[in-house]
Each structure stands twice: as C-alpha cells, then as structure tokens.
Design an enzyme around this catalytic site. Structure first.
Site, mmCIF file in Angstrom:
data_model
loop_
_atom_site.group_PDB
_atom_site.id
_atom_site.type_symbol
_atom_site.label_atom_id
_atom_site.label_comp_id
_atom_site.label_asym_id
_atom_site.label_seq_id
_atom_site.Cartn_x
_atom_site.Cartn_y
_atom_site.Cartn_z
ATOM 1 N N PRO A 9 0.797 -1.224 0.000
ATOM 2 C CA PRO A 9 0.000 0.000 0.000
ATOM 3 C C PRO A 9 0.832 1.277 0.000
ATOM 4 O O PRO A 9 1.854 1.366 0.663
ATOM 5 C CB PRO A 9 -0.833 -0.111 1.286
ATOM 6 C CG PRO A 9 -0.155 -1.119 2.127
ATOM 7 C CD PRO A 9 0.562 -2.038 1.201
ATOM 8 N N ASN A 10 0.338 2.204 -0.796
ATOM 9 C CA ASN A 10 0.862 3.557 -0.931
ATOM 10 C C ASN A 10 2.185 3.657 -1.678
ATOM 11 O O ASN A 10 2.655 4.750 -1.951
ATOM 12 C CB ASN A 10 0.967 4.254 0.437
ATOM 13 C CG ASN A 10 -0.372 4.317 1.123
ATOM 14 O OD1 ASN A 10 -1.358 4.749 0.534
ATOM 15 N ND2 ASN A 10 -0.433 3.841 2.357
ATOM 16 N N ARG A 17 4.850 10.952 -2.716
ATOM 17 C CA ARG A 17 4.518 10.825 -1.298
ATOM 18 C C ARG A 17 5.771 10.997 -0.444
ATOM 19 O O ARG A 17 6.746 10.269 -0.591
ATOM 20 C CB ARG A 17 3.920 9.445 -1.030
ATOM 21 C CG ARG A 17 3.686 9.151 0.419
ATOM 22 C CD ARG A 17 3.259 7.699 0.613
ATOM 23 N NE ARG A 17 3.204 7.374 2.020
ATOM 24 C CZ ARG A 17 3.583 6.225 2.530
ATOM 25 N NH1 ARG A 17 4.040 5.265 1.752
ATOM 26 N NH2 ARG A 17 3.496 6.010 3.823
ATOM 27 N N TYR A 22 10.951 8.940 1.190
ATOM 28 C CA TYR A 22 10.933 7.889 0.169
ATOM 29 C C TYR A 22 11.628 8.269 -1.135
ATOM 30 O O TYR A 22 11.695 7.450 -2.051
ATOM 31 C CB TYR A 22 9.484 7.473 -0.125
ATOM 32 C CG TYR A 22 8.785 6.928 1.090
ATOM 33 C CD1 TYR A 22 9.096 5.659 1.584
ATOM 34 C CD2 TYR A 22 7.833 7.677 1.772
ATOM 35 C CE1 TYR A 22 8.474 5.159 2.712
ATOM 36 C CE2 TYR A 22 7.199 7.176 2.899
ATOM 37 C CZ TYR A 22 7.526 5.922 3.362
ATOM 38 O OH TYR A 22 6.913 5.432 4.478
ATOM 39 N N ASN A 71 8.066 -5.508 -0.468
ATOM 40 C CA ASN A 71 7.914 -4.361 0.419
ATOM 41 C C ASN A 71 6.417 -4.256 0.677
ATOM 42 O O ASN A 71 5.672 -3.723 -0.137
ATOM 43 C CB ASN A 71 8.452 -3.087 -0.224
ATOM 44 C CG ASN A 71 8.360 -1.893 0.701
ATOM 45 O OD1 ASN A 71 7.630 -1.909 1.685
ATOM 46 N ND2 ASN A 71 9.098 -0.841 0.380
ATOM 47 N N ALA A 74 2.903 -0.751 5.115
ATOM 48 C CA ALA A 74 2.345 -0.799 6.470
ATOM 49 C C ALA A 74 1.848 -2.186 6.867
ATOM 50 O O ALA A 74 1.787 -2.507 8.054
ATOM 51 C CB ALA A 74 1.222 0.229 6.600
ATOM 52 N N ASP A 84 1.667 -15.545 7.018
ATOM 53 C CA ASP A 84 1.275 -16.932 6.765
ATOM 54 C C ASP A 84 1.442 -17.302 5.288
ATOM 55 O O ASP A 84 1.841 -18.424 4.965
ATOM 56 C CB ASP A 84 -0.174 -17.173 7.190
ATOM 57 C CG ASP A 84 -0.364 -17.208 8.697
ATOM 58 O OD1 ASP A 84 0.640 -17.298 9.440
ATOM 59 O OD2 ASP A 84 -1.528 -17.141 9.139
ATOM 60 N N GLU A 95 12.563 -9.304 2.320
ATOM 61 C CA GLU A 95 11.771 -8.159 2.778
ATOM 62 C C GLU A 95 12.614 -6.894 2.605
ATOM 63 O O GLU A 95 13.765 -6.854 3.028
ATOM 64 C CB GLU A 95 11.412 -8.365 4.258
ATOM 65 C CG GLU A 95 10.588 -7.272 4.861
ATOM 66 C CD GLU A 95 10.283 -7.531 6.341
ATOM 67 O OE1 GLU A 95 9.942 -6.547 7.028
ATOM 68 O OE2 GLU A 95 10.390 -8.690 6.817
ATOM 69 N N HIS A 97 12.612 -2.507 2.868
ATOM 70 C CA HIS A 97 12.007 -1.240 3.303
ATOM 71 C C HIS A 97 12.884 -0.101 2.819
ATOM 72 O O HIS A 97 14.104 -0.114 3.029
ATOM 73 C CB HIS A 97 11.845 -1.189 4.820
ATOM 74 C CG HIS A 97 10.941 -2.267 5.322
ATOM 75 N ND1 HIS A 97 9.577 -2.194 5.174
ATOM 76 C CD2 HIS A 97 11.211 -3.449 5.903
ATOM 77 C CE1 HIS A 97 9.033 -3.294 5.671
ATOM 78 N NE2 HIS A 97 10.004 -4.079 6.105
ATOM 79 N N SER A 99 12.813 3.156 3.740
ATOM 80 C CA SER A 99 13.300 3.991 4.845
ATOM 81 C C SER A 99 13.888 3.101 5.939
ATOM 82 O O SER A 99 13.640 1.893 5.985
ATOM 83 C CB SER A 99 12.164 4.838 5.418
ATOM 84 O OG SER A 99 11.214 4.013 6.070
ATOM 85 N N ARG A 104 12.211 5.506 12.818
ATOM 86 C CA ARG A 104 10.850 6.028 12.699
ATOM 87 C C ARG A 104 10.020 5.629 13.912
ATOM 88 O O ARG A 104 10.553 5.207 14.941
ATOM 89 C CB ARG A 104 10.254 5.549 11.381
ATOM 90 C CG ARG A 104 11.098 6.069 10.184
ATOM 91 C CD ARG A 104 10.503 5.780 8.870
ATOM 92 N NE ARG A 104 9.227 6.475 8.715
ATOM 93 C CZ ARG A 104 8.367 6.185 7.759
ATOM 94 N NH1 ARG A 104 8.630 5.235 6.871
ATOM 95 N NH2 ARG A 104 7.224 6.838 7.659
ATOM 96 N N ARG A 108 6.611 0.841 13.634
ATOM 97 C CA ARG A 108 7.228 0.409 12.380
ATOM 98 C C ARG A 108 8.434 -0.507 12.619
ATOM 99 O O ARG A 108 9.009 -1.043 11.689
ATOM 100 C CB ARG A 108 7.676 1.607 11.551
ATOM 101 C CG ARG A 108 6.524 2.463 11.069
ATOM 102 C CD ARG A 108 7.019 3.543 10.118
ATOM 103 N NE ARG A 108 6.010 4.544 9.903
ATOM 104 C CZ ARG A 108 5.036 4.455 8.998
ATOM 105 N NH1 ARG A 108 4.966 3.401 8.219
ATOM 106 N NH2 ARG A 108 4.153 5.429 8.869
#
Length: 137
Positions: A9-10, A17, A22, A71, A74, A84, A95, A97, A99, A104, A108
């Site tokens: 998301p986002n 943004r 970012y 990624n 949230a 799962d 995984e 990220h 930032s 933060r 997070r």
C-alpha cells in the site's frame, strides 16, 4: 531467472509521497533502471493497496519464481495473513524497506513478515531492491 517485486500500500505514490523519506523517483522509473542493471534477469513487478491482492500474488508466484522481493508497506507491521502466505510458499522472499524503520515510529520497528523471510534490507532507499536482486542471484 525470474524475480517478482511486490510492493504494498501507498508505494504506488513513490516520487510524490513524502519525498524526504521515500525519495523523488517513481518505482516505475526505478524499475527501468533495475532492469538495465540486470538484463539477464526477468524482473516482474506488482503493486497493490489491498492485503488480499498481495496474498494472491504471493500464492500465484510462490512456487514457480526464483525469488520474491517484498515491500509490504504498512502491512509489514500488521498482517499475520501475509506472514502466513510467505510461510506457505517455497520461493525465497527478501523483505525490503526503503526507509530506515528503526529511525521512525516504534510501531514500524516490528515485522510479522521477517521471521518467514530469507533476509531483510532496511534503509537504503530504492537501492535496497538492487541489493535484494544481487542476493537472489
């Protein structure tokens, strides 16, 4: 080699943004750069703002691709369902990220996904995706 990059998301708003966190590049522009760096790799990209969409894509590619770079945005901090899904597939997941989540908000700093991932790359901006591809090679 086939690698799927999945953004949550986002992340469709990258470049617009919070550029101070970012960066100013869209992911689509960065993906072209990434494909230029790794011409020998078939890089695929998927983005969804919905948890179910991310889970469906993990199920779809999680038994046939050579690697997944995820990624989950949230959802990293909230989704047992995505954790799962990662635990249930064969393809290794990295995984990522953009930032440094440890600089933060405290919420997070916890990931439900990390225990099921091959590794985690945090805080290197979009270059984290490049590092993930290097690892998967």
């Amino acid at each position: 080699m086939e690698i799927m990059i999945i953004n949550g998301p986002n992340l469709n708003l990258l470049g617009r943004r919070q550029p101070e966190i970012y960066g100013e590049d869209s992911f689509e522009d960065f993906l072209l750069h990434l494909k230029g760096l790794f011409p020998e790799v078939s890089l695929h990209y998927f983005q969804s703002n919905s948890e179910g969409g991310l889970i469906d894509k993990l199920h779809e590619v999680g038994f046939s691709y050579d690697g997944i770079i995820l990624n989950a945005g949230a959802y990293t901090h909230t989704s047992v369902a995505i954790a799962d899904a990662i635990a249930g597939i064969d393809t290794p997941v990295i995984e990522v990220h953009i930032s440094n989540v440890y600089k933060r908000e405290s919420f997070r700093q916890h990931s439900y996904l990390s225990p099921h991932c091959e590794g985690v790359i945090v805080g290197f901006g979009l270059r984290g995706y490049e590092l993930a591809v290097h690892y998967l090679l």
